[in-house]
Design an enzyme around this catalytic site. Sequence first.
Site, short mmCIF file in Angstrom:
data_model
loop_
_atom_site.label_atom_id
_atom_site.label_comp_id
_atom_site.label_asym_id
_atom_site.label_seq_id
_atom_site.Cartn_x
_atom_site.Cartn_y
_atom_site.Cartn_z
N THR A 376 0.83 -1.20 0.00
CA THR A 376 0.00 0.00 0.00
C THR A 376 0.87 1.25 0.00
OG1 THR A 376 -1.64 -1.25 1.27
CG2 THR A 376 -1.99 1.09 1.14
N THR A 394 -3.54 0.67 -3.21
CA THR A 394 -2.93 -0.60 -2.81
C THR A 394 -2.99 -1.62 -3.94
OG1 THR A 394 -3.00 -2.36 -1.14
CG2 THR A 394 -5.11 -1.51 -1.91
N ASP A 418 -8.35 -10.05 0.61
CA ASP A 418 -9.00 -9.20 1.59
C ASP A 418 -10.45 -9.58 1.84
OD1 ASP A 418 -6.76 -7.80 2.18
OD2 ASP A 418 -7.46 -5.87 1.45
N GLY A 469 -1.67 -2.39 6.01
CA GLY A 469 -2.70 -3.36 6.34
C GLY A 469 -3.54 -2.85 7.50
#
Length: 585
Positions: A376, A394, A418, A469
């Site tokens: 990211t 990201t 994710d 994250g």
Amino acid sequence: MRCRLAVLALPVLALLIIGTGARAASLPPTESTTGLVVSSQRLAAEAGIDMLRRGGNAVDAAVAVGYAEAVVNPCCGNIGGGGFLVAHLAGGRDVFLNFRETAPAAASRDMYLGPDGQPVRGASRFGWKAVAVPGTVLGLDTALAKYGTLPRATVMAPAIRLALEGFVLTGADAGILRHVAPLLRRDPAAAAVFLHPDGSPERAGERLRQPALAATLEAIADHGPDAFYAGAIPQAVAQAARAGGGLITATDFAAYHVTEAPPLRCSYRGYVILSAPPPSSGGVTLCETLHVLEGYDLRGLGFHSAESVHLLTEALRLAFFDRAIYLGDPAFVTMPLDRLLSRDYAVRLRGLIGDRATSSASLGPAVPPPNEKPETTHFSVLDAAGNAVAVTTTINGAFGAGVEAPGTGFLLNDEMDDFTVKADTPNMFGLVQGAANAIAPGKRPVSSMTPSIVLKDGALRMVIGSPGGPRIITATLETILNVVEYGMNAQEAVDAPRLHHQWQPDVLFAEPYALSPDTKALLERMGYRIVEQRPWGAVALIAAAGATTQQTDVPADSVVPHVVPGGAFQGAADPRRPAGAALAP
């Protein structure tokens, strides 16, 4: 108090970067009355400053930074991923753009489970099956078309030049390439860009040229996002995906869309925070945590005292639990946001905080520790007129899924990780997620990205965000608290050592020097398991000089007149990413 905090807030550049253990006080922040660009890559920040010098606004500069990051920050910057943008415009309008990636139409809830019903190791993280439909190009172009002032070709010119002419790799750049070389060797197209013919990675001092990426960027500059979402580029991606066992198709590209909505809005001690709403979990978790902490005198307790750390940790534990249970893509799930963000709910959560550490197992199942990775990127921009933009983008893990379609020049994300691969099972960051974030065609996965803007009395006070994250949320939260509660300037607030707790695993993570030995001992007697880790995150902060005077809280939905900033602002790049910079025009 100020002197003591200055000592406690030392980030330790030498320790962070070369591990010598030497300590040094924070350097002064960059100060300006004409605008600032803060990025974890200096070359990208320079692209943004170039736009401000050409008379562009903060949106023009942010878009230029975003495209330049895709060239000079290939581990994390991207046009093969997605992100969020939060803007506070000089006319008083607040904007949130959601260009988060979406699951391909062929995606299914259990697509990463094996015959035994368990997740197949690495299936959601590496290779073509891990790829979601990228949104960065349409997101940046939407921002430019609606709120920018300069032509697309002008804004993209620095990125195209950097891709064509190349840039010299630093030691940090080369180190990342060494680390991910095994991943890149799996994909011939990616290996051709970043590795030598013998498979060894590009080295420090060598010039990385990316002609295929330059051609893709030139096509976007000439023809707009249609060049990326229709025609040869998505066809090339679809062909490579088919060959590699992936699901993404040209039709998925054509169906992609950006959404726009008001930012999430909450308040803390008279400051109004504008942040990313779902499918980001960042704004909700940040605001819920702040609402709980507002009931305590953190300033009186002291920076990283045992009691203040206890309260911070418990507030985070409860907020991250709610994140896992309730949050998802608002196009697919209904979330109780009004309740989660209410002051009454914060009072109820405070009632759950006792004198000792709460067991996370009492809230949900225990899970293995997280596998943190650098991924990211975030950049913060302010112009002389008071337009402020916070952007986080990201491709998830470092270098994403490690794949790119031949001839396109850009890496694809591994954003499918994710989603909830299986309920009550941790993803790559150790986060446990529930059915609200289950995989579905066209759905956007929950994210921790937290691009945020802080106002007070209608005037801009901070532009902030970070990679990391789930640690994005805590890095952003703690930096805001460092300014508001502890009176740190922008650089001190960014440099200060960090803590992190995310409900599961039940561990309080601490950077070196974040806790004194006595404080650590007190916390351990209170029941905390503390694990020291290498420093994390890369906060990009712009803060008004003198932004720390507190006032009585005001309702989050109150309407206040916009005030164009007339004073100086401070910019701070995070020394944890030494290639970054805070630049003024």
